[in-house]
Design a protein around this motif. Structure first.
Motif, PDB file in Angstrom:
ATOM      1  N   UNK A 150     -11.068 -88.472  -0.620  1.00 38.29           N
ATOM      2  CA  UNK A 150     -12.105 -87.723   0.086  1.00 38.29           C
ATOM      3  C   UNK A 150     -11.456 -86.591   0.869  1.00 38.29           C
ATOM      4  N   UNK A 151     -12.025 -85.414   0.745  1.00 43.93           N
ATOM      5  CA  UNK A 151     -11.496 -84.255   1.462  1.00 43.93           C
ATOM      6  C   UNK A 151     -12.277 -84.037   2.752  1.00 43.93           C
ATOM      7  N   UNK A 152     -11.557 -83.748   3.804  1.00 45.81           N
ATOM      8  CA  UNK A 152     -12.159 -83.442   5.100  1.00 45.81           C
ATOM      9  C   UNK A 152     -12.269 -81.924   5.244  1.00 45.81           C
ATOM     10  N   UNK A 153     -13.426 -81.457   5.697  1.00 47.17           N
ATOM     11  CA  UNK A 153     -13.626 -80.020   5.866  1.00 47.17           C
ATOM     12  C   UNK A 153     -14.054 -79.713   7.300  1.00 47.17           C
ATOM     13  N   UNK A 164     -19.390 -66.917  18.554  1.00 43.16           N
ATOM     14  CA  UNK A 164     -18.068 -67.242  19.108  1.00 43.16           C
ATOM     15  C   UNK A 164     -16.917 -66.526  18.411  1.00 43.16           C
ATOM     16  N   UNK A 165     -17.177 -65.917  17.270  1.00 42.30           N
ATOM     17  CA  UNK A 165     -16.115 -65.223  16.562  1.00 42.30           C
ATOM     18  C   UNK A 165     -15.480 -66.098  15.491  1.00 42.30           C
ATOM     19  N   UNK A 166     -14.633 -65.497  14.671  1.00 46.91           N
ATOM     20  CA  UNK A 166     -14.007 -66.193  13.550  1.00 46.91           C
ATOM     21  C   UNK A 166     -12.994 -67.230  14.030  1.00 46.91           C
ATOM     22  N   UNK A 167     -12.869 -68.286  13.244  1.00 48.90           N
ATOM     23  CA  UNK A 167     -11.853 -69.318  13.471  1.00 48.90           C
ATOM     24  C   UNK A 167     -10.783 -69.104  12.405  1.00 48.90           C
ATOM     25  N   UNK A 168      -9.619 -68.606  12.797  1.00 51.88           N
ATOM     26  CA  UNK A 168      -8.583 -68.274  11.813  1.00 51.88           C
ATOM     27  C   UNK A 168      -7.350 -69.154  11.892  1.00 51.88           C
ATOM     28  N   UNK A 169      -7.193 -69.881  12.989  1.00 51.24           N
ATOM     29  CA  UNK A 169      -6.033 -70.769  13.155  1.00 51.24           C
ATOM     30  C   UNK A 169      -6.448 -71.982  13.981  1.00 51.24           C
ATOM     31  N   UNK A 170      -5.765 -73.104  13.820  1.00 45.98           N
ATOM     32  CA  UNK A 170      -6.167 -74.331  14.511  1.00 45.98           C
ATOM     33  C   UNK A 170      -6.317 -74.172  16.020  1.00 45.98           C
ATOM     34  N   UNK A 171      -5.465 -73.367  16.646  1.00 52.39           N
ATOM     35  CA  UNK A 171      -5.543 -73.213  18.112  1.00 52.39           C
ATOM     36  C   UNK A 171      -6.852 -72.576  18.550  1.00 52.39           C
ATOM     37  N   UNK A 172      -7.540 -71.873  17.634  1.00 55.10           N
ATOM     38  CA  UNK A 172      -8.842 -71.286  17.975  1.00 55.10           C
ATOM     39  C   UNK A 172      -9.875 -72.359  18.294  1.00 55.10           C
ATOM     40  N   UNK A 173      -9.686 -73.566  17.740  1.00 49.73           N
ATOM     41  CA  UNK A 173     -10.650 -74.645  17.958  1.00 49.73           C
ATOM     42  C   UNK A 173     -10.716 -75.069  19.422  1.00 49.73           C
ATOM     43  N   UNK A 174      -9.624 -74.900  20.139  1.00 47.87           N
ATOM     44  CA  UNK A 174      -9.612 -75.304  21.558  1.00 47.87           C
ATOM     45  C   UNK A 174     -10.406 -74.352  22.431  1.00 47.87           C
ATOM     46  N   UNK A 175     -10.841 -73.224  21.875  1.00 46.02           N
ATOM     47  CA  UNK A 175     -11.568 -72.220  22.645  1.00 46.02           C
ATOM     48  C   UNK A 175     -13.077 -72.274  22.422  1.00 46.02           C
ATOM     49  N   UNK A 176     -13.539 -73.148  21.533  1.00 43.83           N
ATOM     50  CA  UNK A 176     -14.966 -73.184  21.191  1.00 43.83           C
ATOM     51  C   UNK A 176     -15.494 -74.614  21.289  1.00 43.83           C
ATOM     52  N   UNK A 177     -16.816 -74.790  21.391  1.00 44.77           N
ATOM     53  CA  UNK A 177     -17.384 -76.145  21.389  1.00 44.77           C
ATOM     54  C   UNK A 177     -17.157 -76.831  20.044  1.00 44.77           C
ATOM     55  N   UNK A 178     -16.839 -78.109  20.112  1.00 46.02           N
ATOM     56  CA  UNK A 178     -16.627 -78.911  18.908  1.00 46.02           C
ATOM     57  C   UNK A 178     -17.658 -80.044  18.858  1.00 46.02           C
ATOM     58  N   UNK A 179     -17.969 -80.460  17.667  1.00 45.26           N
ATOM     59  CA  UNK A 179     -18.827 -81.629  17.464  1.00 45.26           C
ATOM     60  C   UNK A 179     -17.932 -82.723  16.890  1.00 45.26           C
ATOM     61  N   UNK A 180     -17.730 -83.787  17.643  1.00 47.02           N
ATOM     62  CA  UNK A 180     -16.784 -84.811  17.220  1.00 47.02           C
ATOM     63  C   UNK A 180     -17.369 -86.206  17.416  1.00 47.02           C
ATOM     64  N   UNK A 181     -16.767 -87.165  16.733  1.00 47.85           N
ATOM     65  CA  UNK A 181     -17.257 -88.538  16.802  1.00 47.85           C
ATOM     66  C   UNK A 181     -16.228 -89.461  17.407  1.00 47.85           C
ATOM     67  N   UNK A 236     -24.520 -71.735   1.519  1.00 44.62           N
ATOM     68  CA  UNK A 236     -24.320 -70.849   2.676  1.00 44.62           C
ATOM     69  C   UNK A 236     -25.061 -71.298   3.935  1.00 44.62           C
ATOM     70  N   UNK A 237     -25.406 -72.591   4.016  1.00 44.77           N
ATOM     71  CA  UNK A 237     -25.985 -73.097   5.255  1.00 44.77           C
ATOM     72  C   UNK A 237     -24.901 -73.389   6.278  1.00 44.77           C
ATOM     73  N   UNK A 238     -23.687 -73.683   5.779  1.00 40.41           N
ATOM     74  CA  UNK A 238     -22.523 -73.863   6.633  1.00 40.41           C
ATOM     75  C   UNK A 238     -21.369 -73.070   6.042  1.00 40.41           C
ATOM     76  N   UNK A 239     -20.444 -72.689   6.912  1.00 45.47           N
ATOM     77  CA  UNK A 239     -19.275 -71.928   6.481  1.00 45.47           C
ATOM     78  C   UNK A 239     -18.032 -72.762   6.772  1.00 45.47           C
ATOM     79  N   UNK A 240     -17.175 -72.896   5.768  1.00 45.44           N
ATOM     80  CA  UNK A 240     -15.928 -73.627   5.979  1.00 45.44           C
ATOM     81  C   UNK A 240     -14.938 -72.748   6.724  1.00 45.44           C
ATOM     82  N   UNK A 241     -14.379 -73.291   7.797  1.00 47.89           N
ATOM     83  CA  UNK A 241     -13.338 -72.583   8.548  1.00 47.89           C
ATOM     84  C   UNK A 241     -12.018 -73.315   8.310  1.00 47.89           C
ATOM     85  N   UNK A 242     -10.938 -72.608   8.390  1.00 49.03           N
ATOM     86  CA  UNK A 242      -9.598 -73.171   8.195  1.00 49.03           C
ATOM     87  C   UNK A 242      -9.487 -73.936   6.877  1.00 49.03           C
ATOM     88  N   UNK A 243      -9.912 -73.344   5.732  1.00 53.00           N
ATOM     89  CA  UNK A 243      -9.862 -74.071   4.458  1.00 53.00           C
ATOM     90  C   UNK A 243      -8.462 -74.519   4.066  1.00 53.00           C
TER      91      UNK A 243
END
Length: 290
Positions: A150-153, A164-181, A236-243
């Motif tokens: 199974x692939x995680x996206x 919030x702008x483009x997410x181009x590198x993992x460190x960008x994730x710390x600057x935006x809201x995340x949805x996590x479990x 195109x309902x969701x966009x994959x970031x950091x593929x």
């Protein structure tokens, strides 16, 4: 006594007298030359040696029951019960459960008991015949069969990225809201490089389905298995970031060696192996329901 906590409760459950049970334990301790129980006026508890002895005896009894069943099983048809504990969410409810239903339809004399849980279970302790789990499994004497990779996206809505702008590198994730479990520490891997992101900014939801809905609503970037989001990416309902940082996780079937020798259990594992990949590909195309 070990299970019920007192001679009185054990006597009521077993039908033996309290005095008879007490005498049997005392004789066992004398024969072994060790103390198995701490006795007080109100309750009993196992000593360290007693706990180890109890667990080994319980496993031995389970193995004897399985061996007897193996020896007497019919080779002319499948019948009997199978207890399964599986990962839940979309994978459990829309992939595993329908395949179990089809198996029961094909073999009506088999009774499958299926429950979903993300908690690791001890196959020997809990008496499950089969467990289906994601992730790396520890080496053991258990039978492990790969079911699927199974692939995680990592995904977000276009509206969220516009805000919030483009997410181009993992460190960008710390600057935006995340949805996590339940996993609040994301380990992103690309080749031999790993980066860790602590998910503490955003919203926590212990449900893959709800996390999926929240991402569609534009509440943040989320990390989900491809079966949740692949259809949305394609439409195109969701966009994959950091593929380049997407990860692969093994989904495996785990079975105690003796249970693997039971024809109905082995047949169900083979059923999963045959039908799961096609069902998975269909779910990737259609997306989850509800």
């Amino acid at each position: 006594m070990a299970k019920h906590g007192s001679f009185t409760a054990a006597a009521e459950h077993s039908g033996f007298s309290k005095a008879n049970l007490s005498q049997q334990v005392s004789e066992l301790e004398a024969n072994l030359g060790v103390q198995l129980l701490y006795r007080t006026t109100r309750k009993l508890r196992l000593t360290e040696i007693g706990e180890g002895y109890y667990q080994r005896c319980k496993q031995a009894m389970q193995q004897l029951d399985t061996a007897a069943e193996w020896a007497s099983q019919s080779k002319e048809g499948l019948k009997g019960s199978i207890r399964i504990n599986a990962v839940g969410g979309v994978i459990g409810e829309e992939l595993i459960a329908p395949l179990v239903i089809d198996f029961q339809r094909e073999y009506p004399e088999v009774r499958v008991h299926l429950d979903f849980s993300s908690v690791r279970v001890d196959l020997l302790e809990e008496q499950y015949d089969l467990v289906i789990r994601m992730g790396t499994l520890p080496d053991s004497s258990l039978i492990v069969r790969k079911l699927h990779t199974i692939k995680t996206r990592y995904v977000a809505s276009s509206g969220f990225l516009d805000k919030y702008g483009s997410i181009t590198k993992p460190s960008d994730l710390s600057q935006v809201p995340l949805i996590y479990g339940s996993v609040d520490q994301w380990v992103l891997t690309r080749g031999k490089t790993q980066q860790v992101v602590q998910a503490d900014k955003g919203i926590k939801m212990i449900s893959g389905r709800v996390m999926h809905r929240a991402s569609l609503a534009g509440l943040g970037v989320t990390r989900l298995a491809d079966v949740y989001v692949q259809a949305d990416i394609a439409k195109n309902r969701l966009i994959e970031v950091l593929p380049g940082w997407s990860e692969s996780t093994m989904l495996s079937m785990v079975c105690p060696p003796l249970r693997h020798q039971i024809i109905r259990v082995r047949s169900l594992m083979e059923w999963f192996k045959e039908h799961f990949p096609r069902a998975y590909q269909q779910l990737l195309k259609d997306g989850p329901t509800g």
